[in-house]
Design a protein around this motif. Structure first.
Motif, PDB file in Angstrom:
ATOM      1  N   ALA A 227       0.853  -1.186   0.000  1.00 43.72           N
ATOM      2  CA  ALA A 227       0.000   0.000   0.000  1.00 43.72           C
ATOM      3  C   ALA A 227       0.889   1.236   0.000  1.00 43.72           C
ATOM      4  O   ALA A 227       1.910   1.273   0.692  1.00 43.72           O
ATOM      5  N   TYR A 228       0.504   2.233  -0.768  1.00 40.25           N
ATOM      6  CA  TYR A 228       1.255   3.477  -0.856  1.00 40.25           C
ATOM      7  C   TYR A 228       0.362   4.626  -0.401  1.00 40.25           C
ATOM      8  O   TYR A 228      -0.815   4.664  -0.716  1.00 40.25           O
ATOM      9  N   ARG A 229       0.921   5.531   0.325  1.00 41.14           N
ATOM     10  CA  ARG A 229       0.234   6.770   0.678  1.00 41.14           C
ATOM     11  C   ARG A 229       1.114   7.911   0.173  1.00 41.14           C
ATOM     12  O   ARG A 229       2.300   7.971   0.480  1.00 41.14           O
ATOM     13  N   ILE A 230       0.511   8.791  -0.608  1.00 38.60           N
ATOM     14  CA  ILE A 230       1.255   9.867  -1.250  1.00 38.60           C
ATOM     15  C   ILE A 230       0.724  11.205  -0.745  1.00 38.60           C
ATOM     16  O   ILE A 230      -0.481  11.433  -0.756  1.00 38.60           O
ATOM     17  N   TRP A 231       1.633  12.087  -0.300  1.00 33.29           N
ATOM     18  CA  TRP A 231       1.272  13.437   0.111  1.00 33.29           C
ATOM     19  C   TRP A 231       1.622  14.382  -1.028  1.00 33.29           C
ATOM     20  O   TRP A 231       2.791  14.484  -1.425  1.00 33.29           O
ATOM     21  N   LEU A 232       0.609  15.061  -1.552  1.00 33.33           N
ATOM     22  CA  LEU A 232       0.793  15.991  -2.656  1.00 33.33           C
ATOM     23  C   LEU A 232       0.436  17.395  -2.207  1.00 33.33           C
ATOM     24  O   LEU A 232      -0.437  17.581  -1.369  1.00 33.33           O
ATOM     25  N   LYS A 233       1.105  18.376  -2.793  1.00 35.99           N
ATOM     26  CA  LYS A 233       0.786  19.775  -2.510  1.00 35.99           C
ATOM     27  C   LYS A 233       0.653  20.517  -3.832  1.00 35.99           C
ATOM     28  O   LYS A 233       1.538  20.468  -4.671  1.00 35.99           O
ATOM     29  N   ASN A 234      -0.476  21.209  -3.991  1.00 31.95           N
ATOM     30  CA  ASN A 234      -0.663  22.084  -5.145  1.00 31.95           C
ATOM     31  C   ASN A 234      -0.095  23.439  -4.755  1.00 31.95           C
ATOM     32  O   ASN A 234      -0.727  24.216  -4.057  1.00 31.95           O
ATOM     33  N   CYS A 235       1.117  23.732  -5.183  1.00 34.75           N
ATOM     34  CA  CYS A 235       1.775  24.985  -4.822  1.00 34.75           C
ATOM     35  C   CYS A 235       1.556  26.064  -5.880  1.00 34.75           C
ATOM     36  O   CYS A 235       2.184  27.122  -5.835  1.00 34.75           O
ATOM     37  N   GLY A 236       0.648  25.821  -6.824  1.00 31.04           N
ATOM     38  CA  GLY A 236       0.365  26.788  -7.873  1.00 31.04           C
ATOM     39  C   GLY A 236      -0.848  27.641  -7.548  1.00 31.04           C
ATOM     40  O   GLY A 236      -1.344  27.667  -6.419  1.00 31.04           O
ATOM     41  N   SER A 237      -1.335  28.324  -8.556  1.00 32.40           N
ATOM     42  CA  SER A 237      -2.463  29.231  -8.375  1.00 32.40           C
ATOM     43  C   SER A 237      -3.723  28.738  -9.065  1.00 32.40           C
ATOM     44  O   SER A 237      -4.715  29.437  -9.109  1.00 32.40           O
ATOM     45  N   GLN A 238      -3.708  27.543  -9.616  1.00 33.35           N
ATOM     46  CA  GLN A 238      -4.854  26.982 -10.304  1.00 33.35           C
ATOM     47  C   GLN A 238      -5.221  25.640  -9.691  1.00 33.35           C
ATOM     48  O   GLN A 238      -4.378  24.953  -9.134  1.00 33.35           O
ATOM     49  N   THR A 239      -6.490  25.272  -9.818  1.00 32.59           N
ATOM     50  CA  THR A 239      -6.912  23.947  -9.389  1.00 32.59           C
ATOM     51  C   THR A 239      -6.383  22.921 -10.382  1.00 32.59           C
ATOM     52  O   THR A 239      -6.537  23.075 -11.591  1.00 32.59           O
ATOM     53  N   LEU A 240      -5.737  21.905  -9.866  1.00 30.81           N
ATOM     54  CA  LEU A 240      -5.207  20.829 -10.698  1.00 30.81           C
ATOM     55  C   LEU A 240      -6.127  19.629 -10.590  1.00 30.81           C
ATOM     56  O   LEU A 240      -6.775  19.420  -9.570  1.00 30.81           O
ATOM     57  N   HIS A 241      -6.160  18.823 -11.633  1.00 33.80           N
ATOM     58  CA  HIS A 241      -6.957  17.606 -11.642  1.00 33.80           C
ATOM     59  C   HIS A 241      -6.022  16.432 -11.887  1.00 33.80           C
ATOM     60  O   HIS A 241      -5.400  16.344 -12.949  1.00 33.80           O
ATOM     61  N   LEU A 242      -5.920  15.577 -10.900  1.00 34.32           N
ATOM     62  CA  LEU A 242      -5.034  14.421 -10.973  1.00 34.32           C
ATOM     63  C   LEU A 242      -5.747  13.319 -11.740  1.00 34.32           C
ATOM     64  O   LEU A 242      -6.767  12.802 -11.287  1.00 34.32           O
ATOM     65  N   ASP A 243      -5.233  12.976 -12.909  1.00 35.65           N
ATOM     66  CA  ASP A 243      -5.857  11.955 -13.737  1.00 35.65           C
ATOM     67  C   ASP A 243      -5.236  10.585 -13.532  1.00 35.65           C
ATOM     68  O   ASP A 243      -5.935   9.598 -13.378  1.00 35.65           O
ATOM     69  N   TYR A 244      -3.919  10.512 -13.534  1.00 35.06           N
ATOM     70  CA  TYR A 244      -3.210   9.244 -13.418  1.00 35.06           C
ATOM     71  C   TYR A 244      -2.090   9.366 -12.401  1.00 35.06           C
ATOM     72  O   TYR A 244      -1.503  10.424 -12.239  1.00 35.06           O
ATOM     73  N   VAL A 245      -1.783   8.247 -11.772  1.00 38.08           N
ATOM     74  CA  VAL A 245      -0.609   8.131 -10.912  1.00 38.08           C
ATOM     75  C   VAL A 245       0.220   6.986 -11.475  1.00 38.08           C
ATOM     76  O   VAL A 245      -0.288   5.882 -11.684  1.00 38.08           O
ATOM     77  N   TYR A 246       1.477   7.270 -11.759  1.00 36.37           N
ATOM     78  CA  TYR A 246       2.378   6.260 -12.293  1.00 36.37           C
ATOM     79  C   TYR A 246       3.447   5.952 -11.254  1.00 36.37           C
ATOM     80  O   TYR A 246       4.072   6.857 -10.719  1.00 36.37           O
ATOM     81  N   LEU A 247       3.646   4.687 -10.981  1.00 42.05           N
ATOM     82  CA  LEU A 247       4.750   4.254 -10.132  1.00 42.05           C
ATOM     83  C   LEU A 247       5.844   3.714 -11.048  1.00 42.05           C
ATOM     84  O   LEU A 247       5.594   2.840 -11.872  1.00 42.05           O
ATOM     85  N   LEU A 248       7.031   4.267 -10.886  1.00 39.94           N
ATOM     86  CA  LEU A 248       8.135   3.916 -11.769  1.00 39.94           C
ATOM     87  C   LEU A 248       9.189   3.122 -11.028  1.00 39.94           C
ATOM     88  O   LEU A 248       9.430   3.351  -9.844  1.00 39.94           O
ATOM     89  N   ASP A 249       9.836   2.212 -11.732  1.00 42.10           N
ATOM     90  CA  ASP A 249      10.974   1.517 -11.148  1.00 42.10           C
ATOM     91  C   ASP A 249      12.218   2.392 -11.323  1.00 42.10           C
ATOM     92  O   ASP A 249      12.156   3.440 -11.971  1.00 42.10           O
TER      93      ASP A 249
END
Length: 118
Positions: free
Chosen positions: A67-89
């Protein structure tokens, strides 16, 4: 046969005048371009997007998955829409893709998301 041409003093003066006019035109073009970019910075056309990953927690599940828990911060001035999350090796290949479905992140907010992978 004697040939008359432009005297050296006149030619130097012409070169100086051409250089001054060219530099003034470039100056006005650059300042007008800078004004346009600054004016567009307050509109939705500007790139006011900034997404920062502030943390990642990995935990083993009872079923043997991770299980993964990810903390994200929108540090910009617009609302962002998260469509995909990719886990990379480590070599940069995606070994898991999660469809978030347009999850909104409001400006200057923190979000916590939990993802469970088999």
């Amino acid at each position: 046969m004697e040939m008359n041409g432009v005297s050296p003093i006149v030619s130097v003066l012409l070169l100086v005048v051409i250089s001054v006019v060219a530099s003034v035109l470039i100056y006005f073009w650059v300042t007008s371009f800078q004004g346009q970019v600054t004016q567009q910075a307050g509109t939705h056309k500007a790139l006011g997007a900034c997404l920062k990953v502030e943390g990642l927690e990995v935990a083993l599940r009872d079923t043997g998955g991770v299980a993964y828990r990810i903390w994200l911060k929108n540090c910009g001035s617009q609302t962002l829409h998260l469509d995909y999350v990719y886990l990379l090796d480590p070599s940069g290949n995606a070994y898991y893709t999660y469809l978030a479905g347009g999850w909104p992140l409001s400006p200057r907010t923190h979000s916590i998301s939990g993802y469970g992978f088999p």
